[in-house]
Design an enzyme around this catalytic site. Structure first.
Site, PDB file in Angstrom:
ATOM      1  N   ASP A   1       0.809  -1.228   0.000  1.00  0.00           N
ATOM      2  CA  ASP A   1       0.000   0.000   0.000  1.00  0.00           C
ATOM      3  C   ASP A   1       0.839   1.273   0.000  1.00  0.00           C
ATOM      4  O   ASP A   1       2.060   1.226   0.187  1.00  0.00           O
ATOM      5  CB  ASP A   1      -0.971   0.002   1.197  1.00  0.00           C
ATOM      6  CG  ASP A   1      -0.325  -0.459   2.492  1.00  0.00           C
ATOM      7  OD1 ASP A   1       0.914  -0.395   2.599  1.00  0.00           O
ATOM      8  OD2 ASP A   1      -1.047  -0.876   3.403  1.00  0.00           O
TER       9      ASP A   1
ATOM     10  N   ASN B   1      -7.834  -2.614  14.093  1.00  0.00           N
ATOM     11  CA  ASN B   1      -9.228  -2.853  13.692  1.00  0.00           C
ATOM     12  C   ASN B   1      -9.343  -4.028  12.721  1.00  0.00           C
ATOM     13  O   ASN B   1     -10.392  -4.247  12.135  1.00  0.00           O
ATOM     14  CB  ASN B   1      -9.842  -1.583  13.079  1.00  0.00           C
ATOM     15  CG  ASN B   1      -9.143  -1.154  11.791  1.00  0.00           C
ATOM     16  OD1 ASN B   1      -8.274  -1.849  11.288  1.00  0.00           O
ATOM     17  ND2 ASN B   1      -9.538  -0.017  11.258  1.00  0.00           N
TER      18      ASN B   1
ATOM     19  N   HIS C   1      -7.490  -4.480   9.915  1.00  0.00           N
ATOM     20  CA  HIS C   1      -7.150  -4.266   8.503  1.00  0.00           C
ATOM     21  C   HIS C   1      -5.861  -4.987   8.130  1.00  0.00           C
ATOM     22  O   HIS C   1      -4.964  -5.164   8.950  1.00  0.00           O
ATOM     23  CB  HIS C   1      -7.132  -2.772   8.119  1.00  0.00           C
ATOM     24  CG  HIS C   1      -5.982  -1.968   8.600  1.00  0.00           C
ATOM     25  ND1 HIS C   1      -6.113  -0.678   9.067  1.00  0.00           N
ATOM     26  CD2 HIS C   1      -4.651  -2.222   8.658  1.00  0.00           C
ATOM     27  CE1 HIS C   1      -4.929  -0.195   9.387  1.00  0.00           C
ATOM     28  NE2 HIS C   1      -4.028  -1.115   9.149  1.00  0.00           N
TER      29      HIS C   1
ATOM     30  N   GLU D   1      -9.763  -1.757   5.096  1.00  0.00           N
ATOM     31  CA  GLU D   1     -10.429  -1.448   6.356  1.00  0.00           C
ATOM     32  C   GLU D   1     -11.677  -2.322   6.541  1.00  0.00           C
ATOM     33  O   GLU D   1     -12.187  -2.896   5.570  1.00  0.00           O
ATOM     34  CB  GLU D   1     -10.859   0.034   6.338  1.00  0.00           C
ATOM     35  CG  GLU D   1      -9.698   1.022   6.214  1.00  0.00           C
ATOM     36  CD  GLU D   1      -8.981   1.272   7.535  1.00  0.00           C
ATOM     37  OE1 GLU D   1      -8.821   0.335   8.338  1.00  0.00           O
ATOM     38  OE2 GLU D   1      -8.559   2.432   7.762  1.00  0.00           O
TER      39      GLU D   1
HETATM   40  C1  GLP Z   1      -0.438   0.322   8.468  1.00  0.00           C
HETATM   41  C2  GLP Z   1      -0.200  -0.515   7.222  1.00  0.00           C
HETATM   42  C3  GLP Z   1      -0.537  -1.973   7.463  1.00  0.00           C
HETATM   43  C4  GLP Z   1       0.118  -2.438   8.740  1.00  0.00           C
HETATM   44  C5  GLP Z   1      -0.418  -1.644   9.898  1.00  0.00           C
HETATM   45  C6  GLP Z   1       0.112  -2.098  11.258  1.00  0.00           C
HETATM   46  O1  GLP Z   1      -1.757   0.707   8.633  1.00  0.00           O
HETATM   47  N1  GLP Z   1      -0.938  -0.072   6.101  1.00  0.00           N
HETATM   48  O2  GLP Z   1      -0.103  -2.743   6.359  1.00  0.00           O
HETATM   49  O3  GLP Z   1      -0.110  -3.798   8.925  1.00  0.00           O
HETATM   50  O4  GLP Z   1      -0.037  -0.293   9.667  1.00  0.00           O
HETATM   51  O5  GLP Z   1       1.080  -1.229  11.727  1.00  0.00           O
HETATM   52  P1  GLP Z   1       2.043  -1.520  12.944  1.00  0.00           P
HETATM   53  O6  GLP Z   1       2.885  -2.667  12.550  1.00  0.00           O
HETATM   54  O7  GLP Z   1       2.822  -0.257  13.101  1.00  0.00           O
HETATM   55  O8  GLP Z   1       1.165  -1.833  14.107  1.00  0.00           O
END
Ligand code: GLP
Length: 230
Positions: free
Chosen positions: A52, A120, A122, A127
């Site tokens: 992404d 949440n 995702h 989402e």
């Molecule tokens: C972002 C990314 C996700 C990732 C998520 C978790 O939202 N788009 O791909 O899995 O963060 O982040 P963290 O690893 O910092 O908790």
């Protein structure tokens, strides 16, 4: 877990890796870099696709996922940058999405996908409420996600409200998945993902139907998974 990824590259130097951002994969990326420096694991034929990117951020923006990937991993390996793919967050986004899917397909699909998970549920930026049938698309970020990611930005108001993300269907087509989650703030969502109902309101729950998923959790993230009584 880092070793699993390193071994996969050694076994198949032209492997197609699916990569993810956020804090969860950072330790893995550090280990990959250290191994490359020490043992010379070769990434010259490896191809990567990230999940992404924020809409509106150029790759040179320090908070863009392209910048994150270059500085956290790619710049420290011998992978040609043109073999690394991160969706573009600017320009004709419909075209960006279509071309990204086509490029993944032309590469033969993703062999090994690293995933994180949002609080949440995702995956990528899919989402809650996203159709399980989606491919790479533009999505609106929910407030919870904007708040969770605000610490990377100077002001919460600077966090983009939209992103380009590979879809749930694109993720389900990857051949093997390793999902990383750490900390008690992920415990509830991990339980829902593993033992809850498969529903579009919990995007990661679809992974129950994937043929090859490995979870890499610390004790806190795993703490709410119910084990059968003996
Ligand atoms: C972002 C990314 C996700 C990732 C998520 C978790 O939202 N788009 O791909 O899995 O963060 O982040 P963290 O690893 O910092 O908790």
């Amino acid at each position: 877990m880092s070793q699993q990824l390193i071994d996969a590259v050694k076994n198949k130097p032209n492997i197609v890796l699916g990569l993810s951002t956020g804090s969860s994969p950072l330790g893995t990326y550090d280990n990959i870099i250290k191994d490359h420096q020490k043992n010379g694991t070769d990434y010259s034929k490896t191809v990567t696709f990230n999940l992404d990117e924020y809409v509106g951020l150029e790759g040179s923006h320090p908070q863009s996922y392209r910048y994150f990937m270059n500085t956290s991993l790619f710049n420290h390996l011998n992978i040609p940058l043109e073999q690394t793919n991160v969706p573009q967050g600017t320009g004709d986004l419909k075209k960006v999405c279509e071309e990204y899917e086509a490029k993944v397909a032309a590469a033969g699909g993703v062999d090994l996908q690293l995933l994180g998970i949002g609080t949440n549920g995702h995956i990528g930026f899919n989402e809650p409420g996203t159709s399980f049938d989606t491919r790479t698309h533009v999505t609106n970020l929910l407030q919870e996600t904007i708040n969770s990611n605000a610490h990377f930005f100077q002001h919460a108001a600077d966090v983009p409200k939209k992103a380009v993300t590979m879809g749930i269907r694109s993720i389900m087509e990857t051949k093997k998945i390793i999902l990383i989650a750490y900390g008690s703030k992920k415990a509830a969502v991990i339980r829902e993902m593993v033992q809850g109902t498969i529903t579009e309101s919990m995007p990661a729950s679809i992974l129950q139907k994937h043929q090859d998923v490995t979870l890499f959790l610390d004790e806190e993230a795993a703490s709410l998974i119910q084990t059968p009584q003996s």
